[in-house]
Design a protein around this motif. Structure first.
Motif, PDB file in Angstrom:
ATOM      1  N   PRO A   1     -31.516  87.222 -20.160  1.00  0.00           N
ATOM      2  CA  PRO A   1     -31.790  88.248 -19.157  1.00  0.00           C
ATOM      3  C   PRO A   1     -30.853  88.223 -17.951  1.00  0.00           C
ATOM      4  N   TYR A   2     -30.205  87.103 -17.695  1.00  0.00           N
ATOM      5  CA  TYR A   2     -29.336  87.047 -16.514  1.00  0.00           C
ATOM      6  C   TYR A   2     -27.855  87.102 -16.882  1.00  0.00           C
ATOM      7  N   ALA A   3     -27.575  87.473 -18.120  1.00  0.00           N
ATOM      8  CA  ALA A   3     -26.187  87.519 -18.594  1.00  0.00           C
ATOM      9  C   ALA A   3     -25.291  88.439 -17.756  1.00  0.00           C
ATOM     10  N   PRO A   4     -25.782  89.617 -17.326  1.00  0.00           N
ATOM     11  CA  PRO A   4     -24.879  90.472 -16.539  1.00  0.00           C
ATOM     12  C   PRO A   4     -24.354  89.767 -15.290  1.00  0.00           C
ATOM     13  N   ASN A   5     -25.129  88.834 -14.752  1.00  0.00           N
ATOM     14  CA  ASN A   5     -24.672  88.085 -13.582  1.00  0.00           C
ATOM     15  C   ASN A   5     -23.860  86.861 -14.003  1.00  0.00           C
ATOM     16  N   GLY A   6     -24.289  86.250 -15.099  1.00  0.00           N
ATOM     17  CA  GLY A   6     -23.660  85.006 -15.537  1.00  0.00           C
ATOM     18  C   GLY A   6     -22.244  85.202 -16.049  1.00  0.00           C
ATOM     19  N   ILE A   7     -21.980  86.348 -16.658  1.00  0.00           N
ATOM     20  CA  ILE A   7     -20.660  86.560 -17.279  1.00  0.00           C
ATOM     21  C   ILE A   7     -19.530  86.575 -16.231  1.00  0.00           C
ATOM     22  N   PRO A   8     -19.600  87.452 -15.220  1.00  0.00           N
ATOM     23  CA  PRO A   8     -18.480  87.434 -14.262  1.00  0.00           C
ATOM     24  C   PRO A   8     -18.385  86.128 -13.480  1.00  0.00           C
ATOM     25  N   SER A   9     -19.536  85.472 -13.264  1.00  0.00           N
ATOM     26  CA  SER A   9     -19.512  84.201 -12.529  1.00  0.00           C
ATOM     27  C   SER A   9     -18.693  83.168 -13.304  1.00  0.00           C
ATOM     28  N   ALA A  10     -18.978  83.040 -14.586  1.00  0.00           N
ATOM     29  CA  ALA A  10     -18.249  82.074 -15.415  1.00  0.00           C
ATOM     30  C   ALA A  10     -16.784  82.493 -15.566  1.00  0.00           C
ATOM     31  N   ASP A  11     -16.558  83.798 -15.703  1.00  0.00           N
ATOM     32  CA  ASP A  11     -15.177  84.286 -15.837  1.00  0.00           C
ATOM     33  C   ASP A  11     -14.330  83.867 -14.636  1.00  0.00           C
ATOM     34  N   GLY A  12     -14.912  83.976 -13.457  1.00  0.00           N
ATOM     35  CA  GLY A  12     -14.182  83.640 -12.230  1.00  0.00           C
ATOM     36  C   GLY A  12     -13.750  82.183 -12.209  1.00  0.00           C
ATOM     37  N   ILE A  13     -14.653  81.300 -12.636  1.00  0.00           N
ATOM     38  CA  ILE A  13     -14.339  79.864 -12.644  1.00  0.00           C
ATOM     39  C   ILE A  13     -13.223  79.581 -13.657  1.00  0.00           C
ATOM     40  N   VAL A  14     -13.440  80.063 -14.869  1.00  0.00           N
ATOM     41  CA  VAL A  14     -12.504  79.743 -15.958  1.00  0.00           C
ATOM     42  C   VAL A  14     -11.117  80.348 -15.693  1.00  0.00           C
ATOM     43  N   ASP A  15     -11.094  81.584 -15.208  1.00  0.00           N
ATOM     44  CA  ASP A  15      -9.798  82.240 -14.952  1.00  0.00           C
ATOM     45  C   ASP A  15      -9.014  81.537 -13.847  1.00  0.00           C
ATOM     46  N   TYR A  16      -9.723  81.102 -12.799  1.00  0.00           N
ATOM     47  CA  TYR A  16      -9.008  80.450 -11.698  1.00  0.00           C
ATOM     48  C   TYR A  16      -8.381  79.136 -12.176  1.00  0.00           C
ATOM     49  N   MET A  17      -9.123  78.394 -12.968  1.00  0.00           N
ATOM     50  CA  MET A  17      -8.584  77.133 -13.502  1.00  0.00           C
ATOM     51  C   MET A  17      -7.386  77.435 -14.408  1.00  0.00           C
ATOM     52  N   ALA A  18      -7.508  78.508 -15.184  1.00  0.00           N
ATOM     53  CA  ALA A  18      -6.399  78.901 -16.074  1.00  0.00           C
ATOM     54  C   ALA A  18      -5.179  79.289 -15.243  1.00  0.00           C
ATOM     55  N   LEU A  19      -5.429  79.950 -14.116  1.00  0.00           N
ATOM     56  CA  LEU A  19      -4.322  80.340 -13.230  1.00  0.00           C
ATOM     57  C   LEU A  19      -3.566  79.099 -12.742  1.00  0.00           C
ATOM     58  N   LEU A  20      -4.314  78.096 -12.294  1.00  0.00           N
ATOM     59  CA  LEU A  20      -3.666  76.879 -11.801  1.00  0.00           C
ATOM     60  C   LEU A  20      -2.868  76.202 -12.918  1.00  0.00           C
ATOM     61  N   ASN A  21      -3.413  76.205 -14.110  1.00  0.00           N
ATOM     62  CA  ASN A  21      -2.694  75.599 -15.242  1.00  0.00           C
ATOM     63  C   ASN A  21      -1.406  76.354 -15.563  1.00  0.00           C
ATOM     64  N   GLU A  22      -1.531  77.681 -15.632  1.00  0.00           N
ATOM     65  CA  GLU A  22      -0.392  78.497 -16.075  1.00  0.00           C
ATOM     66  C   GLU A  22       0.684  78.636 -14.994  1.00  0.00           C
ATOM     67  N   ARG A  23       0.245  78.766 -13.754  1.00  0.00           N
ATOM     68  CA  ARG A  23       1.213  79.017 -12.671  1.00  0.00           C
ATOM     69  C   ARG A  23       1.777  77.717 -12.099  1.00  0.00           C
ATOM     70  N   ASP A  24       0.852  76.733 -11.896  1.00  0.00           N
ATOM     71  CA  ASP A  24       1.264  75.513 -11.182  1.00  0.00           C
ATOM     72  C   ASP A  24       1.330  74.284 -12.087  1.00  0.00           C
ATOM     73  N   GLY A  25       0.981  74.454 -13.335  1.00  0.00           N
ATOM     74  CA  GLY A  25       0.927  73.285 -14.225  1.00  0.00           C
ATOM     75  C   GLY A  25      -0.272  72.405 -13.941  1.00  0.00           C
ATOM     76  N   GLY A  26      -1.329  72.987 -13.403  1.00  0.00           N
ATOM     77  CA  GLY A  26      -2.566  72.250 -13.093  1.00  0.00           C
ATOM     78  C   GLY A  26      -2.627  71.903 -11.607  1.00  0.00           C
ATOM     79  N   VAL A  27      -3.332  70.849 -11.295  1.00  0.00           N
ATOM     80  CA  VAL A  27      -3.419  70.397  -9.898  1.00  0.00           C
ATOM     81  C   VAL A  27      -2.726  69.045  -9.808  1.00  0.00           C
ATOM     82  N   GLY A  28      -1.661  68.993  -9.033  1.00  0.00           N
ATOM     83  CA  GLY A  28      -0.899  67.742  -8.897  1.00  0.00           C
ATOM     84  C   GLY A  28      -0.388  67.250 -10.236  1.00  0.00           C
ATOM     85  N   GLY A  29      -0.033  68.178 -11.083  1.00  0.00           N
ATOM     86  CA  GLY A  29       0.507  67.795 -12.401  1.00  0.00           C
ATOM     87  C   GLY A  29      -0.558  67.484 -13.438  1.00  0.00           C
TER      88      GLY A  29
END
Lengths: 431, 378
Positions: free
Chosen positions: A40-68
C-alpha cells in the motif's frame, strides 16, 4: 600425484578467492536499502528508494565512489511491514553494513536496540524516534536534519505568524488528523505541550491504516470547524484526506507533515488540492546542477532506477539520505585515514557531520537545503522547516526557513531520553 | 444412525440467543430498554432538573454510569439533528459502496461455494487496467469497454486454469486457490501497470451541496458520494434484473441452489462459472472506479475487501439483498459509532466497530440477515 595436485590447486583457488573477496571488500562500502516498492505504500517507497540508489550510483560513476571506495547498494523489499523489515536487517547484517536507513518509524523503533549492539548507525531523515536526537542516550541513532517534534513546533510558529502573532493562537481550534500508528502519534506530545502553553484547543483525530475511508473524521472536522488542520498521514490516507478537505472547502486550512506533501499525494485531484500546504526541509524539483550529472552519469550510462522519479519530492528526500550517509563516510575516511569505514568510524562521521552552504553548492545543490551540523549531544542538527504549497502543477516553497522551538523541544527530548535511559539501565555518555 | 434420524447439524447454526430471538416479546423488551435508557439519558442532560439527577444518582453510578457513557454520546448526537442527518446520509451513501464490493463476493459464493479472497485484488486490477489503458491514449469509453473485456478474459482463464480442476474439492482448497490467485494478480497488475498513484480519468463531480438547514447546521452531501452511490445503485438494480429476469440469471440461481440438480437439467456449470466471474469482475471494475475517485488507483484499493467482510457476515454470504442491506447497516453504524464514541475511545474505531457489529449479528443470527439457515443431516 594427481590427487595431490588437485588438492594444491583447490587450495590455491580458495586462498586466491578469499584474497580477492577481501580486496574487493576493502574497495567497497556496503549500503543496504530498505525499500517498499510493493504494497500500500509503494507509491511513496519507490521514489524514496530511487533517490538513494541513484545518488550512490552517481558517486560511483562520476567520482569513482567516495574516496576511491565504490559504493555497493542492495535493496531489501519489506513492504513497509515492520516484521519483514527486521528480517531484512537480520539477513543483510552479515554483509557488514555500517549504516541503515529504515524508512519507517515502526521499523526504526525495532532496529534501534539491535543496531546499537551491532555497531550500526541508524539514520532516520525526517522520521523515526524523536528523542533519539539525544546523542548521549542514543549514540547510534541520528534524526538529522529535523524531527517530527521540531516540525510540529515549526507548524505552530507558522500558524502563529499567519494568525498575526503567537498570542493570537489563544482560543484557536487546531485539529490533528493522524495515521493511527507510532509515526502518526509522534507529534502529539509537542502539540499538547504547546496547546497548554499557547492556549489553542487541540483536537486529535485518528485514522486507521490504510485510510481509504475517512468520512467520519471529516464529519467531525465539519462539526469542529477548526482554524487549522494538521495532516499527519502516509500513503492513501493523504490522497483521501486532501480530497475530503477540498470537497468541504477546507483544503487551504490544512497543513501536511512532510510525508503528506509530495506529488503522489495530490495526484488524484491536482486541481482540488490547489492551495494545500505541507512542511518540507529541502527543495522540490530538478532545477539544480546535480540533476544534470544524474542524467549524464547515471541515466546516460544505463545505471538509473526510474527516470520518472527524478526530481520528485520523495526522490530528492531519498537523495538527502544518501548524501548524509556518504558525507559522513567521507568525513570518517579523512579523520581516520581509512578507505572502508567501520561502524564506529561511521558513527563519528555522522556525529561530526557538517554540511555548510558552500558544501551544498559544491555538491551541485545550492539552496537545496539549509546547512546542517551535528554534535555529540545533538544528533538532530537543528534543521529548519519550510512550508511549501501546491499550485496545481508543482510544489513551491512559500516560507522562509522556520527554526523549531528548541527551547520547548530540546528539554522534551532530553526528558524523554533520560526516562528511556533510566528504564533501560543506560548511563548517558558525556558530551 | 440414518440420514433422517438426526438433526444434529442444526446445532452448528444455533446461537445462545437463538431461542429468544424468535420471540416477539424479546425484541419488544430490547426496544423498550433502549428507549428507556436513551430517554432517561436525554432527560438527565437537563442540568436544571434536579429530580432527574437524583433518580440517576439513586440508580447508582455503576451500571448507570456505564450506560450513560454508552448512550449519552448517542443521545447528544441525535439532539443535533442536522449533524445527525448528515452523518446518517453519509453513512448510508458509503454503505452503498460497501455493498458494491460485497456483491462481488456474494456472486461467486452463490455460484461456486467459493469465498473469493482475490475479489479485493480484482477491484485493483480492473481499475488499474482501465486507467492504464487511458494512459496509452485510448479514449475513456473504449478503455472502459476494453477493461470489461479484460475482466471477462480473466474469468475465462480462471475457469480454464483453476476452477475446472477443483470441481468437488473441499471449500478450504478452493479458498486457498483464490489466495494464490490474489497474490498472482497483485504482482501481475503491478508489473503491467506500475505502482504509482493513478488518477481516474473521468470528470467526476466534486464539492458538496447544502440541501437542508436545521438550526445552525447546513446539511451537506458531497456530489462525489451521491454519484458513486447512484452508480452503485444502478449496478445493484442491474444485477437484480439480470438474476431474476433473464434465462442465464435463473440458471445461476439454479446452480446456487443445487449444483447436482442444475447439472441434471443440462445447465453447463463451467459456462455459469465464467459468467459469474465475469460479472464479479465487472462489479470489481465499477467498485474500483468509485473507490479510486478520491484516492487515485493504487494498491490500497485491494484492501477495501476488508470493508466487505463485515457486510458479508451481517448480510449472509449468498444473499444479494443481504449484501445491500448489510452494507447500509455497516456504513450507517460505523459512522454513528465513530462520531459518537470515537473520541472517548481514542478515535479510529470505525474499522473495528464494523467487525464488532458483525460479531453481534453472528451471535444472534449466524447465517446472516438473509443467509439460508444451515441444516445438515447426518
Amino acid at each position: 600425484m594427481i590427487r595431490k595436485l588437485t588438492l594444491v590447486l583447490a587450495s590455491v583457488t580458495l586462498v586466491t578467492s578469499a584474497v580477492a573477496v577481501a580486496q574487493t571488500q576493502a574497495q567497497t562500502q556496503y549500503f543496504p536499502v530498505f525499500s517498499y516498492r510493493t504494497g500500500p505504500y509503494a507509491p511513496n517507497g519507490i521514489p524514496s528508494a530511487d533517490g538513494i540508489v541513484d545518488y550512490m550510483a552517481l558517486l560511483n560513476e562520476r567520482d569513482g565512489g567516495v574516496g576511491g571506495v565504490k559504493l555497493v547498494t542492495e535493496e531489501c523489499e519489506f513492504g513497509y511491514n515492520t516484521k519483514r523489515g527486521v528480517e531484512c536487517y537480520e539477513r543483510l547484517k552479515s554483509k557488514g553494513p555500517v549504516i541503515v536507513m529504515p524508512y519507517s518509524t515502526g521499523l526504526t523503533y525495532k532496529l534501534l536496540p539491535s543496531a546499537a549492539k551491532d555497531k550500526v548507525v541508524v539514520l532516520t531523515v525526517g522520521y523515526g524516534r524523536t528523542d533519539a536526537s539525544d546523542g548521549r542516550v542514543f549514540p547510534w541513532a541520528f534524526t538529522t536534519p529535523t524531527t517530527y517534534w521540531s516540525q510540529a513546533s515549526a507548524f505552530v510558529k507558522y500558524m502563529g505568524a499567519q494568525s498575526g502573532g503567537m498570542k493570537r493562537l489563544k482560543g484557536k481550534k487546531i485539529a490533528l488528523i493522524y495515521h493511527n500508528s507510532a509515526y502518526g502519534k509522534e507529534p502529539i506530545p509537542t502539540l499538547q505541550t504547546l496547546a497548554k502553553r499557547l492556549g489553542f484547543k487541540l483536537t486529535l483525530l485518528a485514522v486507521d491504516h490504510p485510510g481509504q475511508e475517512q468520512k467520519a473524521t471529516w464529519l467531525k472536522i465539519r462539526r469542529l470547524r477548526p482554524n487549522y488542520i494538521l495532516l499527519w498521514g502516509w500513503g492513501v490516507m493523504n490522497q483521501v484526506a486532501i480530497k475530503e478537505a477540498a470537497n468541504i472547502g477546507m483544503v487551504k486550512r490544512m497543513i501536511g507533515v512532510w510525508w503528506s506533501g509530495a506529488e503522489q499525494d495530490v495526484a488524484p485531484s491536482p486541481k482540488a488540492a490547489i492551495g494545500y500546504r505541507a512542511g518540507t526541509f529541502h527543495a522540490a524539483g530538478r532545477d539544480f546542477p546535480i540533476f544534470k550529472d544524474i542524467d549524464k552519469y547515471v541515466y546516460g550510462r544505463g545505471k538509473g532506477t526510474n527516470k520518472s522519479s527524478v526530481g520528485q519530492i520523495l526522490y530528492n528526500r531519498g537523495m538527502v539520505n544518501a548524501i548524509f550517509a556518504t558525507e559522513a563516510m567521507r568525513g570518517a575516511q579523512k579523520k581516520f585515514g581509512v578507505k572502508r569505514v567501520n561502524g564506529d568510524q561511521m558513527r563519528w562521521g555522522m556525529e561530526n557531520l557538517n554540511i555548510t552552504a558552500a558544501r551544498w553548492t559544491a555538491m551541485g545543490l545550492k539552496g537545496f537545503m539549509a546547512p546542517i551540523k551535528n554534535t555529540c549531544a545533538d544528533h538532530e542538527g537543528n534543521g529548519p522547516v519550510m512550508i511549501q504549497r501546491w499550485n496545481g502543477k508543482v510544489w513551491k516553497i512559500i516560507s522562509k526557513p522556520i527554526s523549531p522551538m528548541q527551547n520547548v523541544i530540546r528539554p522534551m527530548i532530553e526528558a524523554s531520553a533520560a526516562a528511556f535511559a533510566k528504564k533501560n539501565g543506560i548511563t548517558p555518555r558525556k558530551c | 444412525m440414518t440420514a433422517e434420524a438426526s438433526t444434529a447439524g442444526e446445532a452448528g447454526a444455533r446461537s445462545p440467543l437463538s431461542g429468544l430471538t424468535g420471540k416477539w416479546w424479546f425484541w419488544a423488551a430490547v426496544i423498550v430498554a433502549v428507549f428507556a435508557i436513551v430517554g432517561l439519558d436525554v432527560w438527565g442532560l437537563d442540568e436544571d432538573a434536579e429530580n432527574h439527577k437524583a433518580i440517576l444518582s439513586f440508580l447508582g453510578d455503576g451500571l448507570v454510569g456505564f450506560l450513560k457513557a454508552v448512550t449519552e454520546p448517542v443521545a447528544l448526537f441525535w439532539l443535533k439533528l442536522g449533524f445527525a442527518i448528515e452523518t446518517s446520509m453519509t453513512g448510508l451513501l458509503v454503505g452503498v459502496l460497501y455493498s458494491l464490493v460485497a456483491l462481488g463476493f456474494v456472486l461467486i459464493y452463490k455460484a461456486s461455494g467459493m469465498f473469493n479472497y482475490s475479489q479485493g485484488v480484482m477491484v485493483l486490477f480492473a481499475a488499474l487496467t482501465f486507467v492504464g489503458l487511458t494512459e496509452y491514449g485510448i479514449p475513456v469509453i473504449l478503455a472502459l469497454v476494453m477493461a470489461v473485456g479484460v475482466m471477462i478474459l480473466f474469468a475465462i482463464v480462471v475457469e480454464f486454469l483453476i476452477l475446472r480442476h477443483l470441481v468437488n474439492q473441499e471449500q478450504i482448497i478452493l479458498f486457498m486457490a483464490t489466495i494464490g490467485l490474489a497474490f498472482f494478480l497483485e504482482g501481475f497488475g503491478d508489473t503491467i501497470w506500475g505502482s504509482n498513484v493513478k488518477k481516474i480519468p473521468l470528470d467526476l463531480p466534486s464539492g458538496a451541496m447544502d440541501w437542508l438547514t436545521i438550526g445552525d447546521w447546513n446539511v451537506q452531501v458531497q456530489w462525489l458520494d451521491i454519484s458513486a452511490a447512484a452508480t452503485g445503485a444502478v449496478m445493484v438494480v442491474a444485477l437484480a434484473v439480470f438474476f431474476n429476469k433473464t434465462r442465464i440469471g435463473r440458471a445461476l440461481r439454479a446452480v446456487a441452489d443445487d449444483h447436482q440438480a442444475a447439472l441434471s437439467v443440462g445447465i453447463n456449470l463451467r459456462t455459469i462459472w465464467i459468467i459469474v466471474w465475469s460479472v464479479a469482475g465487472i462489479v470489481a471494475l465499477f467498485a474500483g472506479i468509485v473507490w479510486g475517485a478520491p484516492s487515485g488507483v493504487q494498491f490500497s484499493l485491494s484492501l477495501i475487501a476488508l470493508k466487505a467482510l463485515p457486510v458479508l457476515l451481517i448480510g449472509g454470504f449468498e444473499s444479494i439483498p443481504g449484501a445491500i442491506v448489510a452494507g447500509l447497516i455497516v456504513g450507517f453504524g460505523e459512522k454513528i459509532a465513530e462520531v459518537s464514541w470515537g473520541d472517548s475511545l481514542g478515535g479510529g474505531i470505525e474499522n473495528w466497530f464494523a467487525f464488532m457489529l458483525a460479531m453481534v449479528f453472528l451471535v444472534i443470527r449466524p447465517q446472516g440477515l438473509f443467509g439460508e439457515k444451515i441444516i445438515e443431516r447426518v
